[in-house]
Design a protein around this motif. Structure first.
Motif, PDB file in Angstrom:
ATOM      1  N   ARG A  18       0.817  -1.215   0.000  1.00 17.14           N
ATOM      2  CA  ARG A  18       0.000   0.000   0.000  1.00 17.14           C
ATOM      3  C   ARG A  18       0.854   1.269   0.000  1.00 17.14           C
ATOM      4  O   ARG A  18       0.740   2.119   0.893  1.00 17.14           O
ATOM      5  CB  ARG A  18      -0.972   0.000   1.180  1.00 17.14           C
ATOM      6  CG  ARG A  18      -1.944  -1.173   1.196  1.00 17.14           C
ATOM      7  CD  ARG A  18      -3.016  -0.987   2.250  1.00 17.14           C
ATOM      8  NE  ARG A  18      -3.842   0.165   1.928  1.00 17.14           N
ATOM      9  CZ  ARG A  18      -4.900   0.140   1.114  1.00 17.14           C
ATOM     10  NH1 ARG A  18      -5.252  -0.987   0.533  1.00 17.14           N
ATOM     11  NH2 ARG A  18      -5.598   1.233   0.882  1.00 17.14           N
ATOM     12  N   PRO A  19       1.686   1.438  -1.005  1.00 19.30           N
ATOM     13  CA  PRO A  19       2.537   2.640  -1.053  1.00 19.30           C
ATOM     14  C   PRO A  19       1.773   3.851  -1.579  1.00 19.30           C
ATOM     15  O   PRO A  19       0.636   3.754  -2.047  1.00 19.30           O
ATOM     16  CB  PRO A  19       3.627   2.228  -2.052  1.00 19.30           C
ATOM     17  CG  PRO A  19       2.887   1.336  -3.014  1.00 19.30           C
ATOM     18  CD  PRO A  19       1.906   0.553  -2.154  1.00 19.30           C
ATOM     19  N   VAL A  20       2.428   4.995  -1.501  1.00 22.87           N
ATOM     20  CA  VAL A  20       2.034   6.174  -2.274  1.00 22.87           C
ATOM     21  C   VAL A  20       2.911   6.166  -3.516  1.00 22.87           C
ATOM     22  O   VAL A  20       4.137   6.214  -3.413  1.00 22.87           O
ATOM     23  CB  VAL A  20       2.234   7.474  -1.479  1.00 22.87           C
ATOM     24  CG1 VAL A  20       2.012   8.691  -2.372  1.00 22.87           C
ATOM     25  CG2 VAL A  20       1.302   7.521  -0.278  1.00 22.87           C
ATOM     26  N   VAL A  21       2.286   6.033  -4.681  1.00 17.73           N
ATOM     27  CA  VAL A  21       3.041   5.923  -5.928  1.00 17.73           C
ATOM     28  C   VAL A  21       3.113   7.295  -6.593  1.00 17.73           C
ATOM     29  O   VAL A  21       2.084   7.963  -6.775  1.00 17.73           O
ATOM     30  CB  VAL A  21       2.402   4.894  -6.879  1.00 17.73           C
ATOM     31  CG1 VAL A  21       3.240   4.748  -8.146  1.00 17.73           C
ATOM     32  CG2 VAL A  21       2.262   3.530  -6.194  1.00 17.73           C
ATOM     33  N   VAL A  22       4.328   7.704  -6.945  1.00 19.32           N
ATOM     34  CA  VAL A  22       4.579   8.999  -7.567  1.00 19.32           C
ATOM     35  C   VAL A  22       5.086   8.741  -8.982  1.00 19.32           C
ATOM     36  O   VAL A  22       6.133   8.118  -9.167  1.00 19.32           O
ATOM     37  CB  VAL A  22       5.614   9.810  -6.775  1.00 19.32           C
ATOM     38  CG1 VAL A  22       5.832  11.183  -7.412  1.00 19.32           C
ATOM     39  CG2 VAL A  22       5.193   9.948  -5.317  1.00 19.32           C
ATOM     40  N   GLY A  23       4.333   9.199  -9.991  1.00 18.62           N
ATOM     41  CA  GLY A  23       4.734   9.001 -11.380  1.00 18.62           C
ATOM     42  C   GLY A  23       5.012  10.320 -12.065  1.00 18.62           C
ATOM     43  O   GLY A  23       4.250  11.274 -11.914  1.00 18.62           O
ATOM     44  N   TRP A  24       6.123  10.360 -12.808  1.00 23.73           N
ATOM     45  CA  TRP A  24       6.486  11.564 -13.577  1.00 23.73           C
ATOM     46  C   TRP A  24       6.447  11.242 -15.069  1.00 23.73           C
ATOM     47  O   TRP A  24       6.966  10.218 -15.506  1.00 23.73           O
ATOM     48  CB  TRP A  24       7.880  12.051 -13.176  1.00 23.73           C
ATOM     49  CG  TRP A  24       8.372  13.183 -14.031  1.00 23.73           C
ATOM     50  CD1 TRP A  24       7.826  14.435 -14.131  1.00 23.73           C
ATOM     51  CD2 TRP A  24       9.484  13.165 -14.942  1.00 23.73           C
ATOM     52  NE1 TRP A  24       8.542  15.195 -15.044  1.00 23.73           N
ATOM     53  CE2 TRP A  24       9.548  14.442 -15.547  1.00 23.73           C
ATOM     54  CE3 TRP A  24      10.418  12.197 -15.288  1.00 23.73           C
ATOM     55  CZ2 TRP A  24      10.527  14.768 -16.489  1.00 23.73           C
ATOM     56  CZ3 TRP A  24      11.390  12.512 -16.224  1.00 23.73           C
ATOM     57  CH2 TRP A  24      11.448  13.788 -16.812  1.00 23.73           C
ATOM     58  N   SER A  25       5.823  12.118 -15.875  1.00 24.84           N
ATOM     59  CA  SER A  25       5.767  11.986 -17.325  1.00 24.84           C
ATOM     60  C   SER A  25       5.167  10.633 -17.698  1.00 24.84           C
ATOM     61  O   SER A  25       4.075  10.308 -17.260  1.00 24.84           O
ATOM     62  CB  SER A  25       7.168  12.200 -17.911  1.00 24.84           C
ATOM     63  OG  SER A  25       7.119  12.423 -19.302  1.00 24.84           O
ATOM     64  N   TYR A  26       5.861   9.814 -18.508  1.00 20.29           N
ATOM     65  CA  TYR A  26       5.311   8.505 -18.849  1.00 20.29           C
ATOM     66  C   TYR A  26       5.142   7.610 -17.620  1.00 20.29           C
ATOM     67  O   TYR A  26       4.369   6.657 -17.639  1.00 20.29           O
ATOM     68  CB  TYR A  26       6.206   7.796 -19.866  1.00 20.29           C
ATOM     69  CG  TYR A  26       5.983   8.216 -21.298  1.00 20.29           C
ATOM     70  CD1 TYR A  26       4.719   8.168 -21.867  1.00 20.29           C
ATOM     71  CD2 TYR A  26       7.040   8.645 -22.097  1.00 20.29           C
ATOM     72  CE1 TYR A  26       4.512   8.547 -23.188  1.00 20.29           C
ATOM     73  CE2 TYR A  26       6.852   9.026 -23.409  1.00 20.29           C
ATOM     74  CZ  TYR A  26       5.579   8.975 -23.946  1.00 20.29           C
ATOM     75  OH  TYR A  26       5.379   9.355 -25.255  1.00 20.29           O
ATOM     76  N   GLY A  27       5.849   7.911 -16.554  1.00 19.25           N
ATOM     77  CA  GLY A  27       5.669   7.154 -15.319  1.00 19.25           C
ATOM     78  C   GLY A  27       4.275   7.285 -14.748  1.00 19.25           C
ATOM     79  O   GLY A  27       3.846   6.446 -13.948  1.00 19.25           O
ATOM     80  N   THR A  28       3.533   8.343 -15.155  1.00 17.82           N
ATOM     81  CA  THR A  28       2.153   8.462 -14.684  1.00 17.82           C
ATOM     82  C   THR A  28       1.294   7.324 -15.227  1.00 17.82           C
ATOM     83  O   THR A  28       0.337   6.905 -14.576  1.00 17.82           O
ATOM     84  CB  THR A  28       1.538   9.815 -15.087  1.00 17.82           C
ATOM     85  OG1 THR A  28       1.548   9.951 -16.510  1.00 17.82           O
ATOM     86  CG2 THR A  28       2.314  10.967 -14.469  1.00 17.82           C
TER      87      THR A  28
END
Length: 285
Positions: free
Chosen positions: A109-119
């Motif tokens: 149950r993490p907090v997932v942080v996505g940048w650019s294509y990582g979103t």
């Protein structure tokens, strides 16, 4: 932030690199190990997913800010950085890689942080796996790929131009013109190039063309019920502001925030403001 506010400059990449622990290759299944930095700390863990042609060091300002204060997982997608390559690249495959990496690290149950294509990876992971929160920046559920990108990347791959692409001053100038806010200092462009030189591996370029091109993840967003923050640079010339704003509207608990004095590289151009937004999601959790 008003026009008279000076730009927020992160600690230099070289100094951050010295302050942080090294990376390791974590075996997620036979034939695939992912370059990973895992820093212990309080839960929920922050899981940082980089963008196309990137690596885990794209998040060096956040690694610097949160190390010692929060459990951190940053990794290079398969075929990127020092991670091993996959036989085929698909978005579902990269989501599976992330799920298996977190299982190997016993992160739940993490907090997932996505940048650019990582979103795209962050959103598709959250549709099918339990997460405590999401932070999406410089991206969204659609509109991530400029029309000129696919033919350019295919040309680079077909002719193996990735072997001879420029670095140094030429790449710094390109990054400044296309990725950063006009007021971002030259030193930040230099650190971008140091932390993320253009990859010399064909696999990194295929990741974009095969896994992310034309992504549209609007279907199923109603299944993501965790707190979600969508942050976008006011001068982002890569992903349209409307795509980010609309993504926030489609998410049941989505919020849109615009970061002033920032282009596409929000994580480094406004590291404190972006870090505060991440903190706000963690605090809600």
């Amino acid at each position: 932030m008003n026009a008279d506010t000076p730009p927020d400059i992160p600690r230099p990449y070289s100094e951050v690199r010295r302050r942080l622990p090294g990376t390791a290759l974590i075996n997620v299944r036979p034939g695939l190990s992912l370059e990973t930095m895992h820093v212990p700390g309080p839960s929920p863990a922050l899981v940082l997913v980089h963008g196309g042609l990137g690596n885990l060091w794209n998040f060096y300002p956040q690694l610097d800010r949160f190390a010692g204060h929060r459990e951190l997982v940053a990794y290079s997608l398969a075929g990127n950085g020092r991670s091993e390559d996959r036989a085929q690249h698909s978005l579902s495959g990269h989501v599976r890689d992330l799920a298996e990496l977190l299982a190997a690290l016993d992160v739940a149950r993490p907090v997932v942080v996505g940048w650019s294509y990582g979103t795209a990876v962050a959103l598709e992971y959250a549709k099918n796996h339990p997460v405590s929160g999401l932070v999406l920046t410089a991206g969204g559920a659609f509109g991530l790929t400029p029309v000129w990108e696919l033919p350019l990347l295919k040309l680079v791959t077909a002719l193996r131009l990735y072997r001879v692409l420029p670095g140094g001053a030429a790449l710094r100038s390109l990054a400044k013109r296309t990725m950063l806010h006009p007021d971002s200092p030259d030193s930040l462009a230099a650190d971008m190039v140091r932390s993320n030189p253009l990859p010399r591996r064909a696999s990194a370029w295929r990741t974009v063309t095969d896994a992310f091109w034309g992504y549209d993840g609007r279907d199923g967003l109603d299944a993501i019920t965790c707190p979600t923050l969508v942050a976008h640079g006011s001068a982002d010339r890569v992903v349209p502001r409307e795509a980010a704003r609309r993504t926030a509207e489609l998410l049941p608990r989505g919020e849109f925030h615009e970061l002033d004095r920032s282009g596409h590289v929000t994580v480094a151009e406004q590291p404190e403001a972006f870090g505060a937004l991440v903190d706000s999601v963690v605090n809600r959790v």
